[in-house]
Design a protein around this motif. Sequence first.
Motif, mmCIF file in Angstrom:
data_model
loop_
_atom_site.group_PDB
_atom_site.id
_atom_site.type_symbol
_atom_site.label_atom_id
_atom_site.label_comp_id
_atom_site.label_asym_id
_atom_site.label_seq_id
_atom_site.Cartn_x
_atom_site.Cartn_y
_atom_site.Cartn_z
ATOM 1 N N TRP A 95 -11.574 -50.533 -8.394
ATOM 2 C CA TRP A 95 -11.727 -52.070 -8.165
ATOM 3 C C TRP A 95 -11.125 -52.235 -6.612
ATOM 4 N N PHE A 155 -7.368 -55.824 -10.291
ATOM 5 C CA PHE A 155 -8.165 -55.955 -11.261
ATOM 6 C C PHE A 155 -8.541 -54.328 -11.977
ATOM 7 N N THR A 156 -7.590 -53.559 -12.338
ATOM 8 C CA THR A 156 -7.610 -52.394 -12.577
ATOM 9 C C THR A 156 -8.294 -51.804 -13.672
ATOM 10 N N PHE A 157 -8.923 -50.461 -13.583
ATOM 11 C CA PHE A 157 -9.411 -49.966 -14.621
ATOM 12 C C PHE A 157 -8.899 -48.852 -15.003
ATOM 13 N N GLY A 158 -8.936 -48.646 -16.481
ATOM 14 C CA GLY A 158 -8.541 -47.332 -17.206
ATOM 15 C C GLY A 158 -9.409 -45.998 -16.644
ATOM 16 N N ARG A 167 -20.646 -58.959 -10.871
ATOM 17 C CA ARG A 167 -20.161 -60.233 -11.231
ATOM 18 C C ARG A 167 -18.704 -59.994 -12.169
ATOM 19 N N LEU A 174 -13.800 -45.386 -11.937
ATOM 20 C CA LEU A 174 -14.185 -46.539 -11.184
ATOM 21 C C LEU A 174 -12.560 -47.101 -10.428
ATOM 22 N N ILE A 220 -16.385 -52.802 -6.314
ATOM 23 C CA ILE A 220 -15.799 -51.626 -6.958
ATOM 24 C C ILE A 220 -16.577 -50.377 -6.580
ATOM 25 N N TYR A 225 -20.381 -50.613 -5.552
ATOM 26 C CA TYR A 225 -21.085 -51.480 -6.483
ATOM 27 C C TYR A 225 -20.746 -52.925 -6.198
ATOM 28 N N GLN A 284 -11.155 -52.431 -18.356
ATOM 29 C CA GLN A 284 -10.946 -52.969 -17.015
ATOM 30 C C GLN A 284 -10.137 -54.501 -17.466
ATOM 31 N N TYR A 309 -15.178 -47.404 -20.007
ATOM 32 C CA TYR A 309 -14.158 -47.530 -19.197
ATOM 33 C C TYR A 309 -13.366 -48.959 -19.733
ATOM 34 N N GLN A 334 -20.762 -46.015 -18.802
ATOM 35 C CA GLN A 334 -21.604 -45.519 -17.920
ATOM 36 C C GLN A 334 -22.116 -44.390 -18.216
ATOM 37 N N GLN A 339 -25.996 -43.712 -13.402
ATOM 38 C CA GLN A 339 -26.308 -45.141 -13.705
ATOM 39 C C GLN A 339 -24.830 -45.875 -13.361
ATOM 40 N N ALA A 340 -25.220 -47.143 -13.025
ATOM 41 C CA ALA A 340 -24.033 -47.928 -12.858
ATOM 42 C C ALA A 340 -23.437 -48.499 -14.163
ATOM 43 N N PRO A 341 -22.245 -48.730 -14.233
ATOM 44 C CA PRO A 341 -21.674 -49.251 -15.394
ATOM 45 C C PRO A 341 -22.224 -50.565 -15.871
ATOM 46 N N TRP A 391 -23.742 -55.325 -12.752
ATOM 47 C CA TRP A 391 -23.379 -54.620 -11.632
ATOM 48 C C TRP A 391 -24.630 -54.257 -11.135
ATOM 49 N N GLY A 392 -24.648 -54.125 -9.693
ATOM 50 C CA GLY A 392 -25.925 -53.617 -8.752
ATOM 51 C C GLY A 392 -25.868 -51.986 -9.016
ATOM 52 N N GLN A 393 -26.946 -51.324 -8.479
ATOM 53 C CA GLN A 393 -26.995 -49.960 -8.601
ATOM 54 C C GLN A 393 -26.152 -49.136 -7.793
ATOM 55 N N GLN A 403 -16.923 -45.798 -6.608
ATOM 56 C CA GLN A 403 -16.606 -44.794 -7.587
ATOM 57 C C GLN A 403 -16.869 -43.381 -6.487
#
Lengths: 113, 108
Positions: free
Chosen positions: A47, B97-100, A98, A45, A37, A95, B90, B88, B39, B43-45, A103-105, A39
């Motif tokens: 995908w 696999f979409t996100f809002g 899973r 975000l 994913i 990112y 998803q 978010y 999020q 930072q990561a989600p 998620w990773g950083q 950003q």
Amino acid sequence: QVQLVESGGGLVKPGGSLRLSCAASGFTFSDYYMSWIRQAPGKGLEWVSYINSNGRIIYNADSVKGRFTISRDNAKNSLYLQMNSLRVEDTAVYYCARVPGHWGQGTLVTVSS
Amino acid sequence: ETVLTQSPGTLSLSPGERATLSCRASQSVSSSYLAWYQQKPGQAPRLLIYGASSRATGIPDRFSGSGSGTDFTLTISRLEPEDFAVYYCQQYGNSPFTFGPGTKVDIK
């Protein structure tokens, strides 16, 4: 504990290539579906790509079809994203994650001349 | 493609208040494969809810998810200071696999 660590990001010129890696630990990697994913700076975000647990089912967003390739090596607990023909609009934090889940950083990819 | 619409775009509330976030899908989400992520800046989600209503490991029970088909809701029963963030939804039932676009919960 679950850990996902991305690497391989950096600055690349338009039309160039990069290969991102994601090292997984703390769980049975081969049991999980995985995704990339991204950003873009200040944006939401998006995908990018998905791969199932054995690597036989792959889906890609239209925006990267024909340019990006997701793969995995379950023996090495690793996920990859080969990115070719990069465009300015591919600039983002990438990112691995899973599906759904941890998620990773992230790793920053900047495409600029 | 399943388009996800989140409302409101921004929710301004005070600590201790209840937050109700909506996620609406343009078509039915397969097997309730709907997740919610939080999020914070830089930072990561973080996964909060999967399968529309199952809390992820370690997520406080003030977070709850509900819904099916095309309408889903994330509820935070009593906002804590650390809950002010972007949320978010998803869908991961059908590719892509979409996100809002996200809902920002900020301090009133």
